[in-house]
Enzyme design. Structure first.
Site, PDB file in Angstrom:
ATOM      1  N   TYR A  71      74.620  53.855  36.313  1.00  8.11           N
ATOM      2  CA  TYR A  71      74.431  55.250  35.892  1.00  8.11           C
ATOM      3  C   TYR A  71      72.953  55.558  35.839  1.00  8.11           C
ATOM      4  O   TYR A  71      72.134  54.685  35.534  1.00  8.11           O
ATOM      5  CB  TYR A  71      75.105  55.555  34.545  1.00  8.11           C
ATOM      6  CG  TYR A  71      74.768  54.634  33.397  1.00  8.11           C
ATOM      7  CD1 TYR A  71      75.383  53.390  33.281  1.00  8.11           C
ATOM      8  CD2 TYR A  71      73.874  55.022  32.401  1.00  8.11           C
ATOM      9  CE1 TYR A  71      75.106  52.553  32.205  1.00  8.11           C
ATOM     10  CE2 TYR A  71      73.591  54.186  31.317  1.00  8.11           C
ATOM     11  CZ  TYR A  71      74.208  52.947  31.240  1.00  8.11           C
ATOM     12  OH  TYR A  71      73.941  52.114  30.180  1.00  8.11           O
ATOM     13  N   PRO A  72      72.583  56.804  36.134  1.00 10.78           N
ATOM     14  CA  PRO A  72      71.189  57.209  35.988  1.00 10.78           C
ATOM     15  C   PRO A  72      70.951  57.773  34.586  1.00 10.78           C
ATOM     16  O   PRO A  72      71.889  58.237  33.939  1.00 10.78           O
ATOM     17  CB  PRO A  72      71.052  58.310  37.048  1.00 10.78           C
ATOM     18  CG  PRO A  72      72.410  58.912  37.158  1.00 10.78           C
ATOM     19  CD  PRO A  72      73.411  57.868  36.761  1.00 10.78           C
ATOM     20  N   MET A  73      69.708  57.705  34.127  1.00 11.19           N
ATOM     21  CA  MET A  73      69.419  58.254  32.790  1.00 11.19           C
ATOM     22  C   MET A  73      67.983  58.764  32.676  1.00 11.19           C
ATOM     23  O   MET A  73      67.116  58.407  33.462  1.00 11.19           O
ATOM     24  CB  MET A  73      69.698  57.213  31.699  1.00 11.19           C
ATOM     25  CG  MET A  73      68.773  56.033  31.679  1.00 11.19           C
ATOM     26  SD  MET A  73      69.054  54.994  30.205  1.00 11.19           S
ATOM     27  CE  MET A  73      68.255  55.969  28.931  1.00 11.19           C
ATOM     28  N   HIS A  75      66.043  48.027  20.918  1.00 11.94           N
ATOM     29  CA  HIS A  75      66.893  48.103  22.121  1.00 11.94           C
ATOM     30  C   HIS A  75      67.055  46.703  22.738  1.00 11.94           C
ATOM     31  O   HIS A  75      68.164  46.258  23.042  1.00 11.94           O
ATOM     32  CB  HIS A  75      66.228  49.064  23.127  1.00 11.94           C
ATOM     33  CG  HIS A  75      66.793  49.008  24.503  1.00 11.94           C
ATOM     34  ND1 HIS A  75      67.878  49.755  24.896  1.00 11.94           N
ATOM     35  CD2 HIS A  75      66.415  48.295  25.604  1.00 11.94           C
ATOM     36  CE1 HIS A  75      68.140  49.497  26.166  1.00 11.94           C
ATOM     37  NE2 HIS A  75      67.271  48.616  26.625  1.00 11.94           N
ATOM     38  N   ARG A 117      62.525  38.735  37.744  1.00 13.42           N
ATOM     39  CA  ARG A 117      63.125  40.006  37.320  1.00 13.42           C
ATOM     40  C   ARG A 117      62.750  41.153  38.254  1.00 13.42           C
ATOM     41  O   ARG A 117      63.527  42.087  38.440  1.00 13.42           O
ATOM     42  CB  ARG A 117      62.695  40.327  35.881  1.00 13.42           C
ATOM     43  CG  ARG A 117      63.340  39.350  34.883  1.00 13.42           C
ATOM     44  CD  ARG A 117      63.061  39.763  33.474  1.00 13.42           C
ATOM     45  NE  ARG A 117      63.586  41.082  33.157  1.00 13.42           N
ATOM     46  CZ  ARG A 117      63.229  41.789  32.102  1.00 13.42           C
ATOM     47  NH1 ARG A 117      62.352  41.312  31.261  1.00 13.42           N
ATOM     48  NH2 ARG A 117      63.751  42.985  31.891  1.00 13.42           N
TER      49      ARG A 117
END
Ligand code: VOV
Length: 249
Positions: free
Chosen positions: A145-147, A172, A131
């Site tokens: 996308y950035p977050m 999540h 990973r």
């Protein structure tokens, strides 16, 4: 002070978004265009070799909409190597016909919210290594996308106790697991490196799965209360075989 999450960090990552200067591209003769493309393809073949040697990975996708025409995602063991290939790309003739639109610098990241308690060195665990040092999938579609996690009033992620954050991350992860085999996520951390806290890069063969996953997560507490998002980029795989057709004018 709440307990900070501990991260495991893998390959450094550059997402490079470019538009194509089509009017300039069209001024070249077809022979010149072919030479320029051959140079770019040669570079991609070198990167394929790097990938085969497990010394990095890359992905090339066309981007739909006006934000960019294509995205290169590059993974390398050091920030220096990342910068070297970025500069090598910028020196190609091909790059002269592109316009920088956006870039994102980060590092592949795993946090310890779900870490097992086996006590072994996680860097020796093959699953963890796969990973942290991933071979980017050649899926048909990409979504980037950035977050950030919010830091406002009662919704301050960074003031919550570890246990609360762990519970939310568990929920999540449970949602994410329902998309196993449909969407592959690569989370890259960018605190100290770029304008947002994480880059989210999703890969899928069915583009609609991005919308379904992101929408479902919007109703989950960690995204609903704490998620703040930048611009979304979505696109289609561009194989070496498809490059000539894409650039044909
Ligand atoms: C494709 C599915 C999927 C799966 C299985 C998954 C699982 C997990 C697990 C188990 C963990 C925690 C441990 C670790 O592995 O780091 C994470 C961590 C993280 N995630 Fe995730 N996530 C997915 C997908 C997934 C999406 C679609 C998003 C964007 C959120 C949205 O609302 O748009 C996201 C974000 C993140 C982030 C920013 C982090 C780091 C948070 C932090 O505070 O450190 N993620 N994620």
């Amino acid at each position: 002070m709440s307990e900070a999450a501990v991260t495991l960090d893998g390959w450094y990552s550059l997402h490079e978004f470019r538009a194509i200067n089509w009017p300039a591209w069209k001024t070249l003769s077809s022979e010149e265009r072919q030479q320029v493309l051959n140079e770019f393809i040669g570079m991609l073949e070198e990167w394929n070799q790097t990938e085969e040697n497990n010394e990095g990975s890359h992905a090339l996708y066309t981007i739909v909409g006006q934000k960019a025409d294509f995205m290169l995602m590059l993974l390398r063991p050091t920030m220096q190597q990342l910068n070297e290939i970025e500069t090598a790309f910028n020196k190609t003739r091909f790059a002269e016909y592109t316009i920088p639109m956006y870039s994102y610098v980060s590092v592949v990241e795993l946090s310890n919210y779900m870490a097992g308690k086996d006590g072994g060195d996680p860097m020796e665990n093959p699953e963890v290594r796969a990973r942290l040092f991933p071979k980017l999938p050649k899926a048909q579609h990409v979504c980037f996308y950035p977050m950030d996690k919010r830091r406002q009033g009662n919704d301050n992620w960074y003031m919550l106790p570890m246990e609360d954050r762990r519970n939310m991350m568990r929920s999540h992860g449970m949602i994410g697991r329902q998309y196993a085999g449909k969407v592959k996520q690569i989370i890259t951390g960018s605190v100290g490196f770029d304008d947002w806290e994480w880059g989210v890069t999703l890969f899928a063969d069915d583009v609609l799965q991005f919308k379904k996953l992101v929408y479902e997560m919007r109703f989950d507490e960690v995204s609903a209360r704490f998620g703040e998002f930048g611009s979304f980029y979505v696109g289609n795989l561009l194989n070496i075989d498809g490059i000539e057709r894409y650039f044909h004018v």
